[in-house]
Design an enzyme around this catalytic site. Structure first.
Site, PDB file in Angstrom:
ATOM      1  N   HIS A  56      -1.235  10.740   8.720  1.00 24.40           N
ATOM      2  CA  HIS A  56      -2.169   9.409   8.699  1.00 24.40           C
ATOM      3  C   HIS A  56      -1.715   8.481   9.698  1.00 24.40           C
ATOM      4  O   HIS A  56      -0.261   8.608  10.058  1.00 24.40           O
ATOM      5  CB  HIS A  56      -2.116   8.802   7.176  1.00 24.40           C
ATOM      6  CG  HIS A  56      -3.095   9.388   6.018  1.00 24.40           C
ATOM      7  ND1 HIS A  56      -3.322   8.686   5.151  1.00 24.40           N
ATOM      8  CD2 HIS A  56      -3.190  10.714   6.023  1.00 24.40           C
ATOM      9  CE1 HIS A  56      -3.891   9.619   4.263  1.00 24.40           C
ATOM     10  NE2 HIS A  56      -3.779  10.936   4.755  1.00 24.40           N
ATOM     11  N   GLU A  58      -0.866   5.465   9.763  1.00 22.48           N
ATOM     12  CA  GLU A  58       0.157   4.478   9.374  1.00 22.48           C
ATOM     13  C   GLU A  58       1.331   5.379   9.318  1.00 22.48           C
ATOM     14  O   GLU A  58       2.583   4.878   9.875  1.00 22.48           O
ATOM     15  CB  GLU A  58      -0.124   3.801   7.956  1.00 22.48           C
ATOM     16  CG  GLU A  58      -1.228   3.055   7.825  1.00 22.48           C
ATOM     17  CD  GLU A  58      -2.352   3.891   7.253  1.00 22.48           C
ATOM     18  OE1 GLU A  58      -2.724   5.032   7.914  1.00 22.48           O
ATOM     19  OE2 GLU A  58      -3.074   3.357   6.321  1.00 22.48           O
ATOM     20  N   CYS A  86      -3.895   3.935   2.275  1.00 21.65           N
ATOM     21  CA  CYS A  86      -4.165   4.691   0.759  1.00 21.65           C
ATOM     22  C   CYS A  86      -2.506   4.674  -0.223  1.00 21.65           C
ATOM     23  O   CYS A  86      -1.900   3.840   0.646  1.00 21.65           O
ATOM     24  CB  CYS A  86      -4.352   6.275   1.240  1.00 21.65           C
ATOM     25  SG  CYS A  86      -2.994   7.008   1.949  1.00 21.65           S
ATOM     26  N   CYS A  89       0.517   6.122   2.226  1.00 21.76           N
ATOM     27  CA  CYS A  89       0.612   4.748   3.484  1.00 21.76           C
ATOM     28  C   CYS A  89       1.361   3.605   2.877  1.00 21.76           C
ATOM     29  O   CYS A  89       2.233   3.112   3.107  1.00 21.76           O
ATOM     30  CB  CYS A  89      -0.433   4.986   4.147  1.00 21.76           C
ATOM     31  SG  CYS A  89      -0.934   6.231   4.975  1.00 21.76           S
TER      32      CYS A  89
END
EC number: 3.5.4.33
Length: 161
Positions: A56, A58, A86, A89
């Site tokens: 992801h 992040e 999410c 993260c």
């Protein structure tokens, strides 16, 4: 630059990262980490490219920032991300001790900062974050809307063939 202008400036950099993701066929999410007015990391989603669930934006930005400053503690930093983080993260943000998170659009299906959970402000953890939402939210949300609309259109066209 005042605080609002600064947040918009760095969010625009995160949007540029999200656009890079979209060009690669990735969900358009971008992230930028800033420390003392300097960008120390920038990243975008790479799950499809890497076929790795944890790539992801992040997490990739956090990894880059840690490498760039030589520490896992990202104190005195700010994370700008185009979509509400999410659970995975949000957990990494807490572990990295990032004190401030600024995001664009809310994520009604997986958002763990304000939408489904409030992990970054849960006092049961040993670290909490200051959170600012809706920075350039329309621009961030539009990227996602356009991306998923195009995917639906492709699927529809395949069915017609």
């Amino acid at each position: 630059m005042n605080g609002i202008e600064q947040d918009q400036y760095y969010m625009q950099l995160a949007i540029e990262e999200a656009q890079k993701a979209s060009q690669k066929g990735e969900v358009p999410i971008g992230a930028v980490i800033v420390r003392e007015g300097q960008v120390i990391a920038r990243a975008h989603n790479l799950r499809e490219t890497t076929q790795n669930a944890v790539t992801h934006a992040e997490l990739l930005a956090i990894q880059e920032a840690c490498t760039n400053i030589g520490s896992w503690r990202l104190e005195h930093t700010e994370l700008y991300v185009t979509l509400e983080p999410c659970p995975m993260c949000a957990g990494a943000i807490l572990q990295a001790r990032i004190p401030r998170v600024i995001y664009g659009a809310r994520d009604a299906k997986a958002g763990s900062v304000d939408s489904l959970y409030r992990l970054l402000n849960d006092e049961r953890f040993n670290h909490q974050c200051e959170v600012k939402e809706n920075v350039l939210a329309d621009d961030c949300g539009q990227l996602l809307t356009q991306f998923f609309r195009a995917i639906r259109e492709k699927k529809k066209n395949r069915k017609l063939l």
